[in-house]
Write an enzyme that holds these catalytic residues in place. Structure first.
Site, PDB file in Angstrom:
ATOM      1  N   GLN A 192       0.827  -0.842  -0.326  1.00  0.00           N
ATOM      2  CA  GLN A 192       0.127   0.068  -0.082  1.00  0.00           C
ATOM      3  C   GLN A 192       0.994   0.960  -0.101  1.00  0.00           C
ATOM      4  O   GLN A 192       1.653   1.219   0.802  1.00  0.00           O
ATOM      5  CB  GLN A 192      -0.852   0.049   1.262  1.00  0.00           C
ATOM      6  N   THR A 193       0.298   2.484  -0.750  1.00  0.00           N
ATOM      7  CA  THR A 193       1.332   3.363  -0.895  1.00  0.00           C
ATOM      8  C   THR A 193       0.414   4.428  -1.567  1.00  0.00           C
ATOM      9  O   THR A 193      -0.207   4.695  -2.513  1.00  0.00           O
ATOM     10  CB  THR A 193       2.454   3.465  -1.263  1.00  0.00           C
ATOM     11  N   ARG A 194       0.586   5.787  -0.808  1.00  0.00           N
ATOM     12  CA  ARG A 194       0.468   6.871  -1.094  1.00  0.00           C
ATOM     13  C   ARG A 194       1.312   8.420  -2.029  1.00  0.00           C
ATOM     14  O   ARG A 194       0.764   9.581  -1.864  1.00  0.00           O
ATOM     15  CB  ARG A 194      -0.685   7.705  -0.141  1.00  0.00           C
ATOM     16  N   HIS A 198      10.414   5.629  -2.638  1.00  0.00           N
ATOM     17  CA  HIS A 198      11.546   6.634  -2.774  1.00  0.00           C
ATOM     18  C   HIS A 198      12.644   5.103  -2.282  1.00  0.00           C
ATOM     19  O   HIS A 198      11.678   3.965  -2.019  1.00  0.00           O
ATOM     20  CB  HIS A 198      11.404   7.194  -1.723  1.00  0.00           C
ATOM     21  N   HIS A 201      10.940   2.276   1.242  1.00  0.00           N
ATOM     22  CA  HIS A 201      10.072   1.278   0.072  1.00  0.00           C
ATOM     23  C   HIS A 201      10.136   0.410  -0.431  1.00  0.00           C
ATOM     24  O   HIS A 201       9.978  -0.028  -0.684  1.00  0.00           O
ATOM     25  CB  HIS A 201       8.873   2.463  -0.873  1.00  0.00           C
ATOM     26  N   GLY A 286       4.619  -0.720   7.421  1.00  0.00           N
ATOM     27  CA  GLY A 286       6.064  -0.344   7.957  1.00  0.00           C
ATOM     28  C   GLY A 286       5.900   0.468   9.558  1.00  0.00           C
ATOM     29  O   GLY A 286       5.121   0.650  10.211  1.00  0.00           O
ATOM     30  N   ARG A 287       6.323   1.937   9.277  1.00  0.00           N
ATOM     31  CA  ARG A 287       6.526   2.766  10.346  1.00  0.00           C
ATOM     32  C   ARG A 287       5.207   3.375  10.169  1.00  0.00           C
ATOM     33  O   ARG A 287       5.372   3.800   8.544  1.00  0.00           O
ATOM     34  CB  ARG A 287       7.694   3.304  10.191  1.00  0.00           C
ATOM     35  N   ASP A 288       5.078   4.189  10.900  1.00  0.00           N
ATOM     36  CA  ASP A 288       3.372   4.673  10.778  1.00  0.00           C
ATOM     37  C   ASP A 288       2.798   5.073   9.802  1.00  0.00           C
ATOM     38  O   ASP A 288       2.423   5.590   9.283  1.00  0.00           O
ATOM     39  CB  ASP A 288       4.137   6.249  11.029  1.00  0.00           C
ATOM     40  N   HIS A 289       2.081   3.506   9.615  1.00  0.00           N
ATOM     41  CA  HIS A 289       1.187   3.326   8.640  1.00  0.00           C
ATOM     42  C   HIS A 289      -0.331   4.119   8.447  1.00  0.00           C
ATOM     43  O   HIS A 289      -0.355   3.663   9.583  1.00  0.00           O
ATOM     44  CB  HIS A 289       0.578   1.511   7.783  1.00  0.00           C
ATOM     45  N   ALA A 290      -0.150   4.795   7.684  1.00  0.00           N
ATOM     46  CA  ALA A 290      -1.350   5.729   7.027  1.00  0.00           C
ATOM     47  C   ALA A 290      -1.504   6.958   7.709  1.00  0.00           C
ATOM     48  O   ALA A 290      -2.845   7.502   8.372  1.00  0.00           O
ATOM     49  CB  ALA A 290      -3.180   4.411   6.968  1.00  0.00           C
TER      50      ALA A 290
HETATM   51  S1  ADX Z   1       0.683   5.510   3.917  1.00  0.00           S
HETATM   52  O1  ADX Z   1      -0.048   6.082   4.429  1.00  0.00           O
HETATM   53  O2  ADX Z   1       0.487   4.134   2.321  1.00  0.00           O
HETATM   54  O3  ADX Z   1       1.336   4.333   5.118  1.00  0.00           O
HETATM   55  P1  ADX Z   1       3.356   5.714   2.726  1.00  0.00           P
HETATM   56  O4  ADX Z   1       2.772   5.730   1.496  1.00  0.00           O
HETATM   57  O5  ADX Z   1       4.728   6.841   3.015  1.00  0.00           O
HETATM   58  O6  ADX Z   1       2.149   6.070   3.514  1.00  0.00           O
HETATM   59  O7  ADX Z   1       3.622   4.363   2.912  1.00  0.00           O
HETATM   60  C1  ADX Z   1       3.824   3.238   2.530  1.00  0.00           C
HETATM   61  C2  ADX Z   1       3.875   1.786   3.159  1.00  0.00           C
HETATM   62  O8  ADX Z   1       5.776   2.042   3.874  1.00  0.00           O
HETATM   63  C3  ADX Z   1       3.713   1.898   4.727  1.00  0.00           C
HETATM   64  O9  ADX Z   1       3.485   0.609   5.068  1.00  0.00           O
HETATM   65  C4  ADX Z   1       4.312   2.500   5.567  1.00  0.00           C
HETATM   66  O10 ADX Z   1       4.735   1.522   6.656  1.00  0.00           O
HETATM   67  C5  ADX Z   1       5.828   2.035   4.897  1.00  0.00           C
HETATM   68  N1  ADX Z   1       6.627   2.993   4.973  1.00  0.00           N
HETATM   69  C6  ADX Z   1       7.056   4.359   4.401  1.00  0.00           C
HETATM   70  N2  ADX Z   1       8.306   4.385   4.572  1.00  0.00           N
HETATM   71  C7  ADX Z   1       9.148   3.913   5.784  1.00  0.00           C
HETATM   72  C8  ADX Z   1       9.906   3.781   6.502  1.00  0.00           C
HETATM   73  N3  ADX Z   1      11.196   5.285   6.424  1.00  0.00           N
HETATM   74  N4  ADX Z   1      10.692   2.988   6.733  1.00  0.00           N
HETATM   75  C9  ADX Z   1       9.640   2.010   7.063  1.00  0.00           C
HETATM   76  N5  ADX Z   1       8.481   2.134   6.485  1.00  0.00           N
HETATM   77  C10 ADX Z   1       7.649   2.921   5.615  1.00  0.00           C
END
Ligand code: ADX
Length: 383
Positions: A192-194, A198, A201, A286-290
Site C-alpha cells: 500500500q502506498t500514497r 522512495h 519503500h 512499516g512505520r506509522d502506516h497510514a
Molecule cells: S501510507 O499512508 O500509505 O502508509 P506511505 O506511502 O509513505 O504512506 O507508506 C507506505 C508503506 O511504507 C506503509 O506501510 C508505511 O508504514 C511504510 N513506510 C514508509 N516509509 C517507511 C520507512 N522509512 N521505513 C519503514 N516503513 C516505511
C-alpha cells in the site's frame, strides 16, 4: 488454492447483469437522486467490484456502531473503518423506509440504494474510536465532520462504475486474482502506498519479495489530502522505478480506487483486508502506516494486528522497522541491521521532501532514485 475473500465467502460483485441492467437504469431515472461526493464514489466502486467483500452496501447503524466500537461487523468478521453514505437532513427525512433512491455522479445514476436505515452518529465518539482523536485538524476527522448530517444504509445494486483514471492499471479483485494464478504465484505481498516509491519503500518491497512469489504494488488513487503527491505524478514515478529496478515477471502494478482516511492503525487493518480481497496473502506494514502528523505511534499500525484473530483476518502482515540509508554500511538498513549513529543515517520526512521540492532542491540519491526525483521536480515546476 488462492486465498479466500474476506469473510470466507464469495467475492462480492454488486453489478447487475446485462439482462437486468436496462430495466434498472430506466427505473433509476424515475427515482429520487442523491449525488455522491468524491469519497462515496470511491467507496461505491470498491463495494461494486468486491474490494469491500463481504459488504453489500453502505453500512446501517448497527453495522457502523459495531465497527466503531468492536472493530468487527455484527457477525464477527473483522472490519475497522465505517463505510457510509450521507444525506442532508431534509432529504433523509423525506425518505420512506425501504424506498429506493438513485446514487448519482454528475447527475448520472450509478447505482440504486434500498434505504433500510437512516441514522445520525456521535461524530466525537466515532473520531476518538476510529482516528484516536476528535481534532478537526486531522484530515480523516475533518472529512467525517464535514459530511452531510444523516447516514443512509442499505444494499446497493450497481449500474455503472464511477469513471476512474488509470484504466489500464485499474484491475478489479477478480482480475488481480486471475493474474496471480496465471503467473503461478501462490504467495503475494501487497504494498500500500500514497507516496512515490522512495528508497525506503523500495527496500521494504524488495525484502518482502525475497520471501514470497510476487509483489503487488497497489497505490491508493482515491481522495488524498491536498499536499500528498497527485496520483498521476506518482504513477509516472512507479513506472519509472519498476522499469528501472524491478524484475517485471515478479511485480504487478495496479491501483486501488480507495480514499485515504489517515486513520493509522485502524486503516492498516482496513488496507490489509482490501488486499486480501484482491488475492494477496501478505501485506507490508512499516512505520506509522497510514499516519498523518503525530497522531499515531511508529508501531501502532503493527501492534493493532495483535488484537485480531489471525485466521479471521486471513492475510499476514509483514512488519518493517523504520528504514533509512546507512552511510556507514553503504546500503539501506534499520535498527535491526545496523549499529550506525543517527548522524550516519539519511532520513527525510514527508514535510522535508515537500519543502525541498518546492524550493527546487535536488533530493539526495540515498533518499530517492534519480529517475523518480526527476519526475517529482518536473511536476513541481509545472505546478
Ligand atoms: S501510507 O499512508 O500509505 O502508509 P506511505 O506511502 O509513505 O504512506 O507508506 C507506505 C508503506 O511504507 C506503509 O506501510 C508505511 O508504514 C511504510 N513506510 C514508509 N516509509 C517507511 C520507512 N522509512 N521505513 C519503514 N516503513 C516505511
Amino acid at each position: 488454492m488462492s486465498i479466500t475473500p474476506h469473510g470466507n465467502g464469495e467475492l462480492v460483485d454488486l453489478r447487475v447483469g446485462a439482462g437486468e441492467r436496462r430495466a434498472l437504469a430506466e427505473s433509476a431515472r424515475a427515482l429520487r437522486a442523491l449525488e455522491l461526493d468524491a469519497r462515496e464514489r470511491t467507496d461505491l466502486e470498491l463495494l461494486a467490484v468486491g474490494g469491500f467483500t463481504p459488504l453489500r452496501g453502505f453500512m446501517g447503524e448497527k453495522e457502523c456502531r459495531s465497527v466503531v466500537r468492536e472493530m468487527h461487523l455484527p457477525g464477527g468478521v473483522p472490519w475497522t473503518i465505517p463505510v457510509t453514505l450521507s444525506a442532508d437532513r431534509a432529504f433523509a427525512d423525506s425518505l420512506r423506509a425501504g424506498e429506493s433512491i438513485a446514487l448519482t455522479s454528475g447527475g448520472t445514476p450509478l447505482a440504486v440504494l434500498e434505504v433500510q436505515d437512516k441514522y445520525v452518529v456521535d461524530r466525537g465518539e466515532e473520531g476518538r474510536a476510529v482516528y484516536r482523536t476528535d481534532d478537526a485538524a486531522h484530515p480523516g476527522v475533518a472529512a467525517m465532520q464535514s459530511a452531510r448530517e444523516v447516514r443512509l444504509g442499505g444494499p446497493v445494486r450497481v449500474l455503472e462504475l464511477p469513471r476512474g483514471e488509470f484504466s489500464e492499471h485499474r484491475l478489479e479483485p477478480a482480475q488481480t486474482r486471475a493474474e496471480f494464478a496465471k503467473r503461478g504465484w501462490k504467495t503475494i505481498v501487497a504494498f500500500q502506498t500514497r507516496n512515490p516509491i522512495h528508497r525506503a519503500h523500495e527496500y521494504l518491497t524488495k525484502c518482502a519479495l525475497e520471501v514470497v512469489d510476487g509483489l503487488l504494488i497497489h497505490p491508493i488513487v482515491g481522495e488524498t489530502k491536498g499536499d500528498d503527491i497527485p496520483a498521476d505524478v506518482r504513477m509516472r514515478c512507479y513506472r519509472a522505478l519498476l522499469d528501472g529496478y524491478y524484475p517485471a515477471q515478479r511485480v504487478l502494478l495496479s491501483v486501488l480506487p480507495a480514499s485515504m482516511r489517515y486513520a493509522g492503525p485502524r486503516e492498516a487493518i482496513f488496507h490489509a483486508i482490501m488486499r486480501r480481497n484482491y488475492g494477496c496473502t501478505h501485506f507490508i506494514v512499516g512505520r506509522d502506516h497510514a499516519g498523518v502528523g503525530s497522531y499515531y505511534g511508529t508501531h501502532d499500525g503493527q501492534k493493532i494486528f495483535d488484537e485480531f484473530d489471525p485466521k479471521a483476518l486471513g492475510i499476514t502482515p509483514l512488519k518493517f522497522e523504520n528504514s533509512f540509508w546507512c552511510k556507514k554500511s553503504g546500503c539501506m538498513a534499520t535498527d535491526k541491521t545496523t549499529n550506525s549513529a543517527p548522524s550516519e543515517r539519511v532520513f527525510l520526512s514527508g514535510t522535508k521532501v515537500r519543502e525541498m521540492l518546492v524550493l527546487g532542491e535536488a533530493l539526495p540519491v540515498e533518499f530517492t532514485r534519480p529517475e523518480v526525483a526527476r519526475i517529482l521536480v518536473e511536476a513541481m515546476r509545472k505546478g
